[in-house]
Write a protein that holds these residues in place. Structure first.
Motif, PDB file in Angstrom:
ATOM      1  N   SER A  44       0.852  -1.183   0.000  1.00  0.00           N
ATOM      2  CA  SER A  44       0.000   0.000   0.000  1.00  0.00           C
ATOM      3  C   SER A  44       0.881   1.225   0.000  1.00  0.00           C
ATOM      4  O   SER A  44       1.916   1.247   0.652  1.00  0.00           O
ATOM      5  N   ARG A  46      -0.448   4.100   0.957  1.00  0.00           N
ATOM      6  CA  ARG A  46      -1.060   5.001   1.922  1.00  0.00           C
ATOM      7  C   ARG A  46      -0.201   5.061   3.170  1.00  0.00           C
ATOM      8  O   ARG A  46       0.405   4.073   3.574  1.00  0.00           O
ATOM      9  N   GLN A  49      -2.087   4.551   9.245  1.00  0.00           N
ATOM     10  CA  GLN A  49      -3.072   5.290  10.012  1.00  0.00           C
ATOM     11  C   GLN A  49      -2.711   5.218  11.488  1.00  0.00           C
ATOM     12  O   GLN A  49      -2.365   4.158  11.999  1.00  0.00           O
ATOM     13  N   ALA A  71      -7.615  -1.650  13.768  1.00  0.00           N
ATOM     14  CA  ALA A  71      -8.341  -1.329  12.535  1.00  0.00           C
ATOM     15  C   ALA A  71      -9.013  -2.558  11.921  1.00  0.00           C
ATOM     16  O   ALA A  71      -9.672  -2.441  10.886  1.00  0.00           O
ATOM     17  N   VAL A  73      -7.415  -5.514  10.974  1.00  0.00           N
ATOM     18  CA  VAL A  73      -6.568  -6.368  10.148  1.00  0.00           C
ATOM     19  C   VAL A  73      -6.282  -7.659  10.910  1.00  0.00           C
ATOM     20  O   VAL A  73      -5.911  -7.632  12.089  1.00  0.00           O
ATOM     21  N   ASP A  90      -6.337 -11.543   6.668  1.00  0.00           N
ATOM     22  CA  ASP A  90      -5.972 -10.599   5.610  1.00  0.00           C
ATOM     23  C   ASP A  90      -4.514 -10.770   5.208  1.00  0.00           C
ATOM     24  O   ASP A  90      -4.139 -10.530   4.060  1.00  0.00           O
ATOM     25  N   THR A 129       2.692  -1.853   4.468  1.00  0.00           N
ATOM     26  CA  THR A 129       1.702  -1.262   5.334  1.00  0.00           C
ATOM     27  C   THR A 129       0.334  -1.801   4.944  1.00  0.00           C
ATOM     28  O   THR A 129      -0.050  -1.727   3.777  1.00  0.00           O
ATOM     29  N   GLU A 131      -3.377  -1.089   6.316  1.00  0.00           N
ATOM     30  CA  GLU A 131      -4.188  -0.282   7.234  1.00  0.00           C
ATOM     31  C   GLU A 131      -3.316   0.264   8.369  1.00  0.00           C
ATOM     32  O   GLU A 131      -2.470   1.097   8.126  1.00  0.00           O
ATOM     33  N   ASP A 132      -3.467  -0.258   9.593  1.00  0.00           N
ATOM     34  CA  ASP A 132      -2.767   0.326  10.741  1.00  0.00           C
ATOM     35  C   ASP A 132      -1.532  -0.455  11.171  1.00  0.00           C
ATOM     36  O   ASP A 132      -0.971  -0.177  12.232  1.00  0.00           O
TER      37      ASP A 132
END
Length: 266
Positions: A44, A46, A49, A71, A73, A90, A129, A131-132
């Protein structure tokens, strides 16, 4: 001309595609050397977070722990497809020492399958990465067919909710200073305690003591008496037997003294 070189390099960087500029590893909160990881691959682009809160860790079986982040995951370690499949994770991590630690046929619905070895040769390199959670690895060697195979195992580190959580995988040798430097701080560490299939109890307890983690989670026990491992940890470590297969951990509720936490099923 030499004075213009930095400007030219900056302009070249400025016009690089965004994806090319984003390949620099995310800064690690557990180690200062994370940016030195070569060839990191991201799942990712992004930014991580900033999600605080508790992480739930569940012993699924053998060397598989399921880590659930704030989050949502879901991560299964040393995934063979036998433990930690429901609900489907995931992210899965694997090591190839034995088929009980990997599968060649993971469910296609698993978004991220992270092998602790590189099928093309050389060390596996993971830095992603989701999510968190930021996930990276440190490679070690494994013993196969009587010889040592370089970079066949990975210690996976999960950085989430300001915690540093490590899984030693199928570790077959004592760690060198360079390994400890690359691993960095581990608040929680999952340690194989079989006493021979991986590393001797003396060797494994030495590693666990040096890592100085707040929580040590045994795994891969087989028939080894737990007391044989906990006795070697010494008086500086508390022992906490739980009736549950799960625990929730946050930076705020880490034990004051380093503690070997034995979850139900271990």
């Amino acid at each position: 001309m030499s004075a213009l070189r930095p400007i030219a390099l900056f302009l070249a960087f400025l016009f690089l595609p965004l994806a090319a500029r984003a390949q620099e590893p995310h800064p690690s909160t557990c180690m200062a050397m994370a940016r030195a990881l070569p060839g990191a691959v991201f799942a990712s682009l992004r930014p991580v977070q900033a999600v605080s809160g508790e992480v739930r860790i569940t012993y699924a079986g053998h060397s598989t722990y399921v880590i659930e982040t704030p989050a949502g995951v879901r991560i299964a370690t040393d995934f063979s497809g036998v433990y930690g499949t429901e609900p489907l994770p995931d992210v899965v991590t694997m090591n190839k020492a034995h088929s009980t630690h990997f599968t060649d046929t993971p469910d296609p619905a698993i978004a991220h399958v992270l092998r602790g070895w590189n099928p093309q040769g050389g060390p596996a390199r993971h830095a992603l990465t989701v999510e968190d959670v930021y996930i990276r690895n440190v490679t070690t060697d494994i013993r196969r067919y009587g010889t040592m195979e370089q970079d066949g195992n990975s210690i996976f580190i999960f950085e989430v909710a300001d915690l540093c959580i490590g899984h030693l995988g199928h570790l077959h040798h004592r760690l060198e200073d360079s390994h400890y430097a690359a691993i960095g701080r581990l608040d929680v560490v999952m340690v194989p305690v079989d006493g021979g299939l991986t590393l001797s109890l003396d060797g494994m307890s030495e590693i666990a003591r040096r890592l100085s983690s707040s929580i040590i989670l045994p795994m891969h026990r087989h028939a080894t008496p737990l007391e044989a491992f906990t006795r070697r940890m010494g008086e500086g470590f508390d022992i906490d037997f739980r009736d549950s297969r799960s625990l929730t951990v946050s930076l705020a509720n880490l034990p004051r003294r380093p503690t070997v936490v034995v979850l139900d099923g271990v």
